[in-house]
Design an enzyme around this catalytic site. Structure first.
Site, PDB file in Angstrom:
ATOM      1  N   CYS A  65       0.836  -1.194   0.000  1.00 39.49           N
ATOM      2  CA  CYS A  65       0.000   0.000   0.000  1.00 39.49           C
ATOM      3  C   CYS A  65       0.876   1.252   0.000  1.00 39.49           C
ATOM      4  O   CYS A  65       1.873   1.314   0.717  1.00 39.49           O
ATOM      5  CB  CYS A  65      -0.909  -0.005   1.234  1.00 39.49           C
ATOM      6  SG  CYS A  65      -2.039   1.403   1.307  1.00 39.49           S
ATOM      7  N   CYS A  69      -0.113   4.701   6.985  1.00 42.36           N
ATOM      8  CA  CYS A  69      -0.829   4.510   8.254  1.00 42.36           C
ATOM      9  C   CYS A  69       0.039   3.700   9.220  1.00 42.36           C
ATOM     10  O   CYS A  69       0.401   2.554   8.939  1.00 42.36           O
ATOM     11  CB  CYS A  69      -2.148   3.791   8.005  1.00 42.36           C
ATOM     12  SG  CYS A  69      -3.186   4.592   6.761  1.00 42.36           S
ATOM     13  N   CYS A  72      -0.650  -0.084  10.360  1.00 41.00           N
ATOM     14  CA  CYS A  72      -0.997  -1.104   9.379  1.00 41.00           C
ATOM     15  C   CYS A  72       0.203  -1.900   8.896  1.00 41.00           C
ATOM     16  O   CYS A  72       1.231  -1.336   8.505  1.00 41.00           O
ATOM     17  CB  CYS A  72      -1.692  -0.455   8.181  1.00 41.00           C
ATOM     18  SG  CYS A  72      -2.329  -1.657   7.000  1.00 41.00           S
ATOM     19  N   CYS A 109     -17.041  -9.309   3.761  1.00 38.10           N
ATOM     20  CA  CYS A 109     -16.389  -8.010   3.637  1.00 38.10           C
ATOM     21  C   CYS A 109     -15.202  -8.129   2.691  1.00 38.10           C
ATOM     22  O   CYS A 109     -14.256  -8.869   2.968  1.00 38.10           O
ATOM     23  CB  CYS A 109     -15.923  -7.521   5.008  1.00 38.10           C
ATOM     24  SG  CYS A 109     -17.256  -7.446   6.216  1.00 38.10           S
ATOM     25  N   CYS A 142     -20.073  -6.245   1.748  1.00 42.29           N
ATOM     26  CA  CYS A 142     -19.543  -4.928   2.089  1.00 42.29           C
ATOM     27  C   CYS A 142     -18.198  -4.753   1.399  1.00 42.29           C
ATOM     28  O   CYS A 142     -17.402  -5.688   1.349  1.00 42.29           O
ATOM     29  CB  CYS A 142     -19.375  -4.811   3.601  1.00 42.29           C
ATOM     30  SG  CYS A 142     -18.592  -3.276   4.143  1.00 42.29           S
ATOM     31  N   CYS A 202     -20.338   1.992   7.308  1.00 44.78           N
ATOM     32  CA  CYS A 202     -19.659   1.367   8.434  1.00 44.78           C
ATOM     33  C   CYS A 202     -18.393   2.164   8.707  1.00 44.78           C
ATOM     34  O   CYS A 202     -17.589   2.400   7.815  1.00 44.78           O
ATOM     35  CB  CYS A 202     -19.305  -0.070   8.082  1.00 44.78           C
ATOM     36  SG  CYS A 202     -18.243  -0.893   9.270  1.00 44.78           S
ATOM     37  N   ARG A 272     -19.266  -3.808  16.443  1.00 40.32           N
ATOM     38  CA  ARG A 272     -18.541  -5.029  16.109  1.00 40.32           C
ATOM     39  C   ARG A 272     -17.190  -5.064  16.807  1.00 40.32           C
ATOM     40  O   ARG A 272     -16.425  -4.096  16.768  1.00 40.32           O
ATOM     41  CB  ARG A 272     -18.326  -5.118  14.590  1.00 40.32           C
ATOM     42  CG  ARG A 272     -17.571  -6.377  14.170  1.00 40.32           C
ATOM     43  CD  ARG A 272     -17.487  -6.510  12.660  1.00 40.32           C
ATOM     44  NE  ARG A 272     -18.829  -6.519  12.108  1.00 40.32           N
ATOM     45  CZ  ARG A 272     -19.210  -5.725  11.113  1.00 40.32           C
ATOM     46  NH1 ARG A 272     -18.362  -4.877  10.579  1.00 40.32           N
ATOM     47  NH2 ARG A 272     -20.432  -5.787  10.656  1.00 40.32           N
TER      48      ARG A 272
END
Length: 396
Positions: A65, A69, A72, A109, A142, A202, A272
């Site tokens: 990526c 972040c 992550c 998901c 999702c 979400c 969740r």
């Protein structure tokens, strides 16, 4: 305790507590933890009974990526030894999804690392959504693909997506300390785009990144204002090879306090328990079911989760029941207000579990707890080596 009685009354009326009350929940002592769980449990049962919704993650594209972040394992310059692979083919993703549905998941998901999808990526994911829905009647889908560009949410909705996940992760004031390659406002904009397109939104948070209790309250109040249908609560997994590898601040009791605070502030949304529950709640996971009404089944994006059968046994042993595919997740007043499918969306954070740092499975062979002076349980962090992107059967 007057505080808890007040919060229960407000939760049953869907009334927003004060920030001072929310902070007071996080400041309760370990001796009071069962009282806190019991109080928040009354609110959870009012709106969701004893049902637990199961969700299943499929990592469509892992690693590499360009975003930075800090939490992550898929981030720019990450040295974590995770699986790295490009887009799964629709039939591969459908096969992975089927394992979760067979295990009891009512929502799949679909997650892909990256800043956000190109139009070609949206086309690719649209075909994957079609393949999954054709093979699994009634399943909810999702998408969690990063920052959306204009029109992409509408295209995903047209393709059959029910929900879109994109987490705020932390407070606006501290966001710049966690990520520099995009902004907090970018995240809010993507959630609002999903809502405008008619997707069930979400959005949640990640706890344990060194934030203060004030930061936790700030992000949860921001989520209440944003009004997603689902709020995933992730607990940071400090992956070796990431900037937050040494951040081991959470205890099982504090995780329960955080979940209780979220339930009091967001009483009638799908809460969740997402990434990190096995690592930080550990043997206290069943208590968390009295606070949250939704969990992920099996493995996460880049780390392994508790065995799927262990999840099902935990739910049954704690006196809860798995939510059926024909049951509407959200309370009637929320479902009637325009939820895309009458159920809460996929969730969890911005870069691992639908954008958060994922959780890990306890080792199959029993080993002594490797807990250091600062509470680090690195023995519980296991990189995912099965399921999507591998030739091994998934955990579901």
């Amino acid at each position: 305790m007057d505080l808890l009685n007040t919060l229960v009354d407000k939760g049953l009326r869907r009334e927003l507590p004060s920030r001072e009350e929310a902070l007071a929940v996080l400041a309760t002592s370990d001796d009071e933890i069962l009282d806190v769980v019991a109080a928040a449990g009354k609110v959870r049962r009012q709106w969701f009974g004893r049902r637990v919704k199961l969700n299943y993650l499929v990592n469509l594209k892992s690693g590499l990526c360009p975003e930075d972040c800090s939490y992550c394992s898929q981030r720019l310059n990450s040295e974590a030894g995770i699986l790295k692979y490009t887009w799964l083919k629709p039939e591969e993703a459908s096969k992975a999804a089927a394992a979760g549905v067979a295990g009891g998941a009512k929502r799949v998901c679909l997650v892909a690392s990256g800043r956000g999808p190109t139009d070609r990526d949206v086309d690719r994911v649209s075909k994957t959504i079609g393949a999954i829905k054709e093979a699994n009647e009634g399943v909810e889908v999702c998408a969690c693909l990063g920052l959306l560009s204009e029109g992409q949410a509408e295209r995903l909705r047209t393709a059959g997506a029910d929900a879109y996940n994109h987490n705020l992760n932390t407070s606006e004031n501290t966001y710049g300390k966690i990520t520099t390659t995009h902004t907090y406002e970018d995240r809010v904009d993507t959630v609002q785009q999903a809502q405008s397109a008619g997707l069930s939104a979400c959005s949640g948070l990640i706890a344990g990144m060194g934030e203060s209790n004030e930061d936790l309250v700030d992000v949860v109040f921001s989520l209440r204002e944003l009004d997603p249908d689902s709020v995933p609560v992730n607990f940071l997994i400090p992956f070796e090879g990431t900037p937050l590898a040494k951040e081991w601040h959470l205890t099982p009791q504090h995780c329960l306090r955080i979940l209780a605070m979220v339930r009091f502030v967001c009483p009638d949304v799908e809460v969740r328990i997402a990434g990190g529950r096995e690592v930080h709640l550990r043997s206290m996971q069943p208590l968390a079911l009295h606070l949250a009404n939704s969990i992920f089944l099996g493995d996460y994006l880049t780390s392994e989760g508790q065995a799927g059968k262990a999840d099902l046994d935990m739910i049954a042993d704690a006196g809860f029941e798995v939510e059926g595919a024909d049951t509407v997740t959200l309370p009637e007043h929320r479902a009637d207000a325009g939820d895309a499918c009458g159920s809460g969306p996929c969730g969890s954070g911005g870069g691992g579990v639908c954008g958060s740092e994922p959780a890990a499975e306890q080792p199959a062979v029993e080993q002594p707890a490797a807990e250091s002076e600062n509470g680090a349980r690195t023995d519980l962090v296991a990189v995912r080596r099965r399921g999507a992107g591998t030739d091994l059967a998934p955990n579901a």
